[in-house]
Motif scaffolding. Structure first.
Motif, PDB file in Angstrom:
ATOM      1  N   SER A 284      39.286  38.332 -70.666  1.00 53.31           N
ATOM      2  CA  SER A 284      38.873  38.498 -71.875  1.00 53.31           C
ATOM      3  C   SER A 284      37.199  39.545 -71.696  1.00 53.31           C
ATOM      4  CB  SER A 284      38.774  38.027 -73.168  1.00 53.31           C
ATOM      5  OG  SER A 284      37.413  37.412 -73.466  1.00 53.31           O
ATOM      6  N   ASN A 285      36.263  38.678 -70.930  1.00 56.06           N
ATOM      7  CA  ASN A 285      34.949  39.145 -70.625  1.00 56.06           C
ATOM      8  C   ASN A 285      35.516  40.266 -69.284  1.00 56.06           C
ATOM      9  OD1 ASN A 285      33.652  37.388 -70.623  1.00 56.06           O
ATOM     10  ND2 ASN A 285      32.870  36.289 -69.303  1.00 56.06           N
ATOM     11  N   LYS A 286      36.231  40.646 -68.103  1.00 57.23           N
ATOM     12  CA  LYS A 286      36.060  41.582 -68.079  1.00 57.23           C
ATOM     13  C   LYS A 286      36.750  43.156 -69.238  1.00 57.23           C
ATOM     14  CE  LYS A 286      38.242  40.097 -63.102  1.00 57.23           C
ATOM     15  NZ  LYS A 286      39.721  40.062 -62.571  1.00 57.23           N
ATOM     16  N   LEU A 287      37.059  42.641 -69.773  1.00 55.26           N
ATOM     17  CA  LEU A 287      37.952  43.719 -70.929  1.00 55.26           C
ATOM     18  C   LEU A 287      36.397  43.507 -71.698  1.00 55.26           C
ATOM     19  CD1 LEU A 287      40.560  44.996 -71.737  1.00 55.26           C
ATOM     20  CD2 LEU A 287      40.104  43.631 -74.268  1.00 55.26           C
ATOM     21  N   GLN A 288      35.878  43.518 -71.641  1.00 55.49           N
ATOM     22  CA  GLN A 288      34.844  43.612 -72.489  1.00 55.49           C
ATOM     23  C   GLN A 288      34.159  44.702 -71.411  1.00 55.49           C
ATOM     24  OE1 GLN A 288      32.535  40.522 -73.841  1.00 55.49           O
ATOM     25  NE2 GLN A 288      31.587  41.944 -74.820  1.00 55.49           N
TER      26      GLN A 288
END
Ligand SMILES: [Zn+2]
Lengths: 311, 212
Positions: free
Chosen positions: A114-118
């Motif tokens: 989710s960090n990467k997605l953000q």
């Protein structure tokens, strides 16, 4: 060291707090026992009442005392999960049965993902914002009423509209001639001749450019049966390189809601190759690098660079 | 075909023609050029026959009949400063029949032979120019295939020529200036070879030993 001490102090406070809770519980249950037993075993009613009230008061006092003690201890214990980046969920890592419930590793992965997605979403939104700036800059000079508004309709534009857009672009650039044909039904194919420098075959789907092949001015662009040859590449390395760059340009100039602007931007970019053999590299100042002239044209400034000299 | 520049490379001091050619080809190979077969350009001179000249003391024009291995099915007939005719190779037979009008000059045949080199989109031909049994000089031809307008790519050609000819880099060939943005053709190359051959004919003879 400090950590170890800190932990041992905390553990001691924990065990004290646990016994404080037990003490509080028993004192609370004594209150209810006292209430349940009521007044008895005293000769006079007055005596009974007095004894009951005193007893009840004692019990409440002890509840109060135990509660205060618990509050004091809970301050000592502090918040153990405070420093953990995942807060309380970090405590999952303490679960000893990792194999049966790999919750913690799954949680970490989900967190990273989710960090990467953000992060990527942030980048994408930055790029999309640039596009929107470009769009508003390009809007001048385009008749707004002709532009299709809804996205799906851009794939089924009438051929007449495509012809109009292409012929307007053709008139815009005198050194560029565009010949439109439809050998395979409604999809248009363009043969763009740029001065005496190069020829470009552009395969369209409605107003979207599907494929481009750049060839030399003196190279054959037709197959034996007289059709545009959309498959074979140029014999010259310089035009193979320009073909690669033109394909990159197709990916760069993307604006699904205004395909006519995309085609115009692409043609404007393509036109800068009129000086393919005459413009030295804007970085190293030379004409040749590994036998090739500057084949790259900047998407914004249209300046000439060698493939390896662009930033 | 692309824009082509034909020039003469002087023989290096204290070296033979062959040694100079080897020096040059080694330099090309170091640059990354690859050998790709051989080439040959030849030229024969014809005068206008005396019987066809008028009585007012006209001098006969010279005609050059040339062949280029790059165009094996063609024959080129040129006048100095004049038109260039591109014909089939049968033209040679026709010249024999035209003996009454054009006569072959004795021992006028001059030719250049050598190796073709390919470097990226450049085609380089380094040849030894011979007249009869003697080596007379070195020809260097550079063709840039992708471009068809001489004035467009002269600066680029010049940079390439400098990379292996150094101080012997030639100036722009005269044919480049003739027509501003005309498409360059095979005849333009033949005119350059004709001019080169004429220049070499007038130059001092190099000893025969140089040919090996
Ligand atoms: Zn550069």
């Amino acid at each position: 060291m400090a950590d170890v001490i800190n932990v041992s102090v905390n553990l001691e406070a924990f065990s004290q707090a646990i016994s404080a809770i037990q003490a509080l519980r028993s004192s609370v249950s004594r209150v209810f026992d006292c209430l349940k037993d009521g007044m008895r075993n005293k000769e006079t009613l007055e005596g009974r009442e007095k004894a009951f009230i005193a007893h009840f008061q004692d019990n409440l006092h002890s509840v109060n005392r135990d509660l205060n003690e618990l509050e004091r201890l809970s301050n000592l214990v502090g918040k153990p999960s405070e420093n953990h980046p995942l807060h309380n969920s970090g405590l999952l890592s303490l679960d000893p049965v990792q194999d049966k419930t790999p919750l913690y590793s799954q949680l970490l992965q989900a967190y990273k993902w989710s960090n990467k997605l953000q992060y990527h979403a942030g980048l994408a939104s930055g790029l999309l914002n640039q596009q929107s700036l470009k769009r508003s800059a390009n809007q001048m000079g385009v008749s707004a009423k002709r532009r299709p508004k809804a996205q799906p309709t851009t794939l089924v534009l009438p051929p007449q509209y495509v012809d109009d857009v292409i012929s307007r672009i053709d008139r815009m650039f005198p050194e560029m001639s565009i010949h439109l044909s439809r050998p395979n039904g409604t999809s248009a194919m363009l043969l763009v001749t740029l001065g005496k420098v190069l020829k470009v075959i552009v395969v369209m789907r409605s107003l979207f450019i599907d494929r481009t092949i750049v060839k030399g001015y003196n190279e054959n662009v037709y197959t034996e049966d007289g059709k545009l040859d959309i498959w074979s590449k140029s014999n010259y390395q310089v035009f193979q390189k320009v073909t690669d760059h033109a394909t990159t340009a197709l990916l760069h100039y993307q604006l699904p809601q205004m395909p006519d602007v995309v085609v115009r931007s692409f043609m404007t970019w393509l036109r800068s190759y009129i000086k393919l053999f005459q413009a030295p590299c804007q970085r190293c100042g030379k004409f040749l690098q590994d036998g090739l002239p500057p084949t790259w044209r900047d998407f914004r400034t249209l300046e000439a660079f060698h493939d390896t000299c662009r930033q | 075909m692309g824009v082509t520049c034909v020039s003469q490379m002087p023989v290096a001091e204290g070296k033979s023609v062959q040694q100079t050619v080897e020096l040059l080809t080694r330099k090309l190979e170091m640059l990354g050029a690859e050998k790709q077969g051989t080439f040959c350009v030849d030229c024969e001179t014809y005068h206008t026959a005396a019987s066809t000249l008028g009585s007012q003391g006209q001098t006969g024009k010279l005609m050059y009949v040339m062949h280029n291995s790059e165009y094996p099915l063609s024959c080129f007939a040129l006048f100095e400063n004049g038109p260039c005719l591109i014909a089939d190779t049968n033209f040679d037979v026709l010249m024999v029949k035209l003996k009454g009008f054009f006569q072959s000059a004795k021992a006028s045949k001059i030719e250049t032979r050598g190796t073709r080199y390919q470097y990226c989109d450049f085609l380089v031909k380094v040849g030894t120019v011979t007249m009869g049994p003697s080596a007379r000089g070195i020809s260097v031809e550079v063709e840039y295939g992708p471009c068809v307008v001489a004035s467009d790519c002269w600066s680029l050609l010049l940079e390439f020529l400098q990379s292996f000819l150094g101080s012997h880099t030639p100036g722009a060939p005269a044919v480049f200036g003739n027509r501003h943005d005309a498409v360059y053709g095979p005849a333009d190359t033949m005119v350059q070879y004709m001019e080169l051959f004429n220049k070499i004919r007038k130059q001092q003879q190099v000893p025969v030993a140089g040919i090996r």
